[in-house]
Design a protein around this motif. Structure first.
Motif, PDB file in Angstrom:
ATOM      1  N   UNK A 168       0.860  -1.175   0.000  1.00  0.00           N
ATOM      2  CA  UNK A 168       0.000   0.000   0.000  1.00  0.00           C
ATOM      3  C   UNK A 168       0.903   1.235   0.000  1.00  0.00           C
TER       4      UNK A 168
ATOM      5  N   UNK B 293       0.564   3.989   1.385  1.00  0.00           N
ATOM      6  CA  UNK B 293       0.632   4.672   2.681  1.00  0.00           C
ATOM      7  C   UNK B 293       1.356   3.817   3.728  1.00  0.00           C
ATOM      8  N   UNK B 294       1.674   2.581   3.379  1.00  0.00           N
ATOM      9  CA  UNK B 294       2.450   1.708   4.280  1.00  0.00           C
ATOM     10  C   UNK B 294       3.523   1.008   3.455  1.00  0.00           C
ATOM     11  N   UNK B 295       4.469   1.781   2.974  1.00  0.00           N
ATOM     12  CA  UNK B 295       5.506   1.208   2.119  1.00  0.00           C
ATOM     13  C   UNK B 295       6.548   0.448   2.940  1.00  0.00           C
ATOM     14  N   UNK B 296       6.992  -0.699   2.441  1.00  0.00           N
ATOM     15  CA  UNK B 296       7.926  -1.533   3.213  1.00  0.00           C
ATOM     16  C   UNK B 296       9.394  -1.208   2.945  1.00  0.00           C
TER      17      UNK B 296
END
Lengths: 273, 143
Positions: free
Chosen positions: A95, A97-100
């Motif tokens: 996502x 907004x939640x980049x790894x």
């Protein structure tokens, strides 16, 4: 998670993520030509530079420069399946907004036609911030030496396009994606224009169904392909007005290095402040 | 997924990202596959400064691969016979990859995790890898 944020997440899940999962194959077949400014930006990167492609879709920008290493990411598992063929790069499902990714670990980043799918102002600024946070900061004392991000969003000002959007119009719109039924024999005329078929036919405002004028236009567009066999998917877009992308970048803690308008889109190259 | 990619991945959970223990992600139950890729010596030389060597060594150990050398190679180590000095304006001789370069290429760009999990050392969350693609989408309560 704030209530409005949760609403945004749910809304986008239905009106953006789910749609791309469904249209992935057809969408991918229409996305192959890189936009000139994106191509230039990617080719300018030095050999061995490390990049991120946030919302890489079918990975068409992964094919531009083989001398750099790009980690692409997309929310759509189906689109990532197309993207993984591009060597030497790699792709993950994530996502935006939640980049790894570890903060400040990339030399460059691109996010092309992605941020306009976020459904609230706060979420769009957050999306820009997530991209900027990937970038290497400037080396001490050397201004402009930090990583750079290129962001592209759809413009409200599209006077010359057949979509009919322009300054002062509604910015939050549902955009149909028309998939013609596979069994249909497409008329010859359609075959000669493969990129038009199934590409965007556009309606302003969320209540597409209730606007007779727009409806009429859609029937004209799809008549030849026998509309009863077609399937229309609606995707949510926020159309950016002039200056809005730059403002989002400032609010996200970035500075704009260069910006402009190209073919119905606003774009900006930014770095961390 | 290439092992090189693990050099640029961490936990997707915001509170983990700032914790040292979230990097690198730890492979678990991995099925590895060698997928041949073109050797690009200049590329390999250029990415050297970006490699988190200790962490990559750890990942190789966890995957049961042969040990990487204790210290990261230098660009010179990657060229067969070493890098030759070239006078200004002259074309450098065609450089050939050394065994070290070939080994590094094999580990970073050809060794791929096809199936398995990546585990965050901070929160313990496990991300699935399927058909060579890691999935970092989080369940709602973790966003």
């Amino acid at each position: 998670m704030a209530e409005s944020d949760a609403a945004g997440t749910t809304y986008e899940a239905e009106h953006v993520h789910e749609v791309y999962e469904q249209i992935a194959s057809h969408f991918s077949s229409t996305r192959y030509k890189p936009w000139p400014i994106v191509e230039r930006f990617l080719k300018e990167q030095p050999n061995g530079a490390i990049g991120a492609d946030v919302g890489c879709g079918n990975g068409k920008y992964l094919a531009v420069n083989k001398e750099v290493f790009i980690v692409g990411s997309d929310r759509s598992t189906n689109l990532v399946t197309f993207a993984k063929q591009h060597k030497p790069h790699d792709v993950v499902v994530a996502d935006n907004l939640s980049l790894p990714h570890p903060p400040h670990s990339f030399d460059f980043a691109i996010s092309i036609a992605v941020v306009h799918h976020l459904s609230t102002p706060a979420r769009r600024v957050e999306a820009v911030k997530c991209i900027l946070d990937l970038l290497r900061p400037s080396q001490q004392g050397v201004s402009g030496s930090g990583g750079r991000a290129l962001i592209y969003v759809w413009a409200l000002e599209q006077k010359s396009s057949r979509r009919g959007w322009d300054e002062g119009g509604e910015q939050d719109v549902m955009v149909p994606w028309v998939m013609t039924a596979k069994k249909e024999k497409a008329p010859k005329k359609k075959k000669q224009q493969p990129r038009k078929k199934g590409d965007e036919t556009i309606h302003g405002g969320a209540n597409v169904e209730n606007e007779p004028e727009e409806k009429k236009e859609e029937q004209v567009e799809t008549q030849e392909a026998k509309p009863e066999g077609d399937k229309t998917f609606l995707r949510y877009y926020h159309l950016y007005r002039k200056g809005e992308l730059e403002s989002d970048i400032e609010q996200a803690g970035g500075s704009v290095i260069e910006s402009g308008y190209e073919k119905d889109n606003w774009w900006a190259i930014a770095s961390l402040k | 997924m290439k092992l090189l990619t693990l050099n640029f991945l961490t936990c997707a959970i915001k509170t983990c990202k700032t914790q040292a223990s979230s990097f690198p992600l730890h492979p678990k139950d991995s099925e590895l596959e060698i997928i041949e890729a073109d050797m690009n010596l200049p590329f390999l030389k250029n990415i050297l400064p970006r490699l988190m060597w200790e962490e990559l060594r750890l990942i190789c150990k966890e995957l049961g691969l042969p040990d990487l050398p204790p210290t990261a190679p230098t660009p010179n180590d990657l060229v067969e016979g070493g890098i030759q000095e070239v006078a200004d304006g002259q074309q450098p001789a065609d450089e050939q990859p050394s065994q070290t370069a070939k080994d590094l290429h094999r580990v970073l760009l050809e060794t791929c995790i096809q199936e398995g999990k990546l585990v965050c050392g901070c929160c313990g969350h496990e991300y699935a890898v399927k058909e060579g693609v890691a999935n970092f989408l989080l369940p709602g309560h973790l966003v």
